[in-house]
Design an enzyme around this catalytic site. Structure first.
Site, PDB file in Angstrom:
ATOM      1  N   ASP A 292     -10.135   1.529   5.744  1.00  0.00           N
ATOM      2  CA  ASP A 292     -10.086   1.374   4.286  1.00  0.00           C
ATOM      3  C   ASP A 292     -11.125   2.262   3.613  1.00  0.00           C
ATOM      4  O   ASP A 292     -10.857   2.878   2.579  1.00  0.00           O
ATOM      5  CB  ASP A 292     -10.332  -0.081   3.892  1.00  0.00           C
TER       6      ASP A 292
ATOM      7  N   GLU B  22       0.834  -1.194   0.000  1.00  0.00           N
ATOM      8  CA  GLU B  22       0.000   0.000   0.000  1.00  0.00           C
ATOM      9  C   GLU B  22       0.879   1.259   0.000  1.00  0.00           C
ATOM     10  O   GLU B  22       0.788   2.104  -0.887  1.00  0.00           O
ATOM     11  CB  GLU B  22      -0.900  -0.029   1.227  1.00  0.00           C
TER      12      GLU B  22
END
Length: 440
Positions: free
Chosen positions: A305, A77
């Site tokens: 998220d 990420e």
């Protein structure tokens, strides 16, 4: 005079249609001076890459990594986000360092996971896990294609070739899972024998949560960035342009389904049809009494998220403009919900109906299980102002501008996730997060 100028700018901002490549400086529209916007953007970039609370660290003469400092690791990420930011700012040295580290330590060069990236590594490169998290591949591919467009492929790294390699490897392929005792609780025994591995679910053409085993059964709304697929279609030269454009359209349709129409909220994870994840019944767990309320699955809540979804939809609006009517409605819906919670007091986790989570539903971070007014969410909601015409948008932009990225009173501080989302938001709102076209 200044007030009159602001009114004119604000009026013009309302009239601006959604057009791909129309990168507005919303800060300036809101009355901030161009020079102070430029200075602020540089300051926020330096906070992430060069300041005392930086999350970027160089290794030797040729490599570097982005660390989730509070968790003492490097994640696909953050590595891929770092590459995307670097190519947007023209920071080739940072980009190349991050890519070399990712390729050396994270990317599988052989075996069933060939081409995929181990999602978490210690900062010395030792892998904490072998499996991938699908958003990492999504960003790696797009950032590499942008690097190819910006710098060409003859400056030490053949960026397009690296992107094409990943694109080839993420196609469905057969593999045999390693033997493991037991199965996934509540979902029966683990399958045996040959299975398929894929980043994009072949039936729905939607991105998986993880490209293997259990994680292929569902998706993560924050992984859906339709405009990225259109970049692949236009610049990857991998022979799959029609397919990637179809994936973009499927992804937009999915977002309509997974977002609550009244609040604008979505769960962290959900089924491919946009419905909620079902809470598994673990072996030995007693049956629920008849009439009892169903168990809550915290994965269905809006939390870490999920914060990314407003900004991802904003990106698609800016880069593509193919779903602008719905996206503008979405932007105002989600800002209206958080405005109702208090522009300075809304918290960072909710059930999608707008009620507060309780107990173990609250996802912990950095050893704390607590609802906060997090700057990461302040950032993504501010970025969504690009979608909005209502007057509230200025309050969200001002809130981001004034927000201080510093530790909470109890000591919790997230330089990594909050810091990266904050930087992305400043890029969007200053008109500096762009589709990087191939030089002609």
């Amino acid at each position: 005079m200044k007030a009159l100028l602001f009114m004119l700018l604000a009026t013009c901002a309302v009239c601006i249609p959604s057009e791909a490549g129309n990168y507005r400086n919303v800060f300036v529209e809101m009355g901030y001076q161009p020079a102070e916007v430029d200075a602020k953007l540089k300051e926020v970039f330096n906070d992430v890459f060069r300041g005392p609370n930086k999350v970027y660290f160089e290794v030797g003469d040729t490599m570097g990594y982005v660390s989730d400092v509070k968790n003492h690791d490097a994640r696909t990420e953050g590595m891929s986000y770092g590459m995307m930011i670097a190519v947007q700012f023209g920071e080739k040295d940072i980009f190349d360092r991050l890519w070399r580290w990712s390729k050396k330590y994270m990317q599988h060069q052989d075996g069933s996971r060939k081409g995929y990236f181990a999602w978490s590594c210690k900062t010395d490169g030792t892998r904490n896990a072998e499996g991938a998290a699908s958003d990492g591949e999504l960003y790696f591919i797009t950032a590499l294609l942008f690097a190819s467009n910006r710098w060409g492929d003859n400056t030490g790294i053949n960026y397009k070739k690296e992107a094409q390699f990943i694109l080839d490897c993420i196609q469905p392929k057969e593999y045999t899972p390693e033997p493991r005792q037991g199965g996934f609780p509540g979902f029966g025994p683990r399958e045996t024998g040959p299975q398929k591995m894929f980043l994009i679910d072949p039936e729905t053409q939607l991105i998986t949560f993880t490209p293997d085993g259990f994680g292929q059964r569902f998706t993560d709304p924050s992984y859906h960035i339709p405009a990225f697929y259109e970049v692949w279609a236009k610049y990857a030269d991998d022979g799959r342009s029609d397919y990637w454009n179809q994936c973009a359209q499927k992804s937009r349709e999915f977002l309509h389904k997974c977002i609550n129409e009244k609040t604008g909220l979505n769960g962290d994870q959900c089924q491919y049809d946009g419905s909620e994840m079902q809470m598994p019944r673990f072996p030995g767990m007693p049956q629920r009494p008849e009439g009892a309320a169903p168990r809550r699955n915290g994965n269905n809540n809006f939390r870490y998220d999920s914060w990314r979804v407003p900004m991802n939809i904003t990106l698609d609006y800016e880069w593509s403009g193919k779903d602008s009517l719905w996206q503008r409605q979405y932007g105002e819906t989600i800002q209206n919900f958080f405005y109702s919670q208090g522009i300075d007091t809304f918290v960072d986790q909710y059930r999608v109906d707008g009620t507060l989570p309780e107990g173990n539903e609250i996802l912990q971070a950095g050893g704390f299980r607590k609802l906060r007014h997090s700057i990461g969410l302040v950032s993504t909601l501010a970025a969504a102002s690009i979608l909005c015409q209502h007057e509230k948008k200025k309050e969200f932009v001002d809130a981001l501008w004034k927000a201080r990225h510093e530790p909470f009173e109890d000591g919790y501080f997230d330089a990594y996730y909050d810091g990266l989302l904050r930087l992305f938001a400043f890029m969007h709102l200053s008109g500096n997060y762009r589709l990087i076209e191939l030089k002609k």
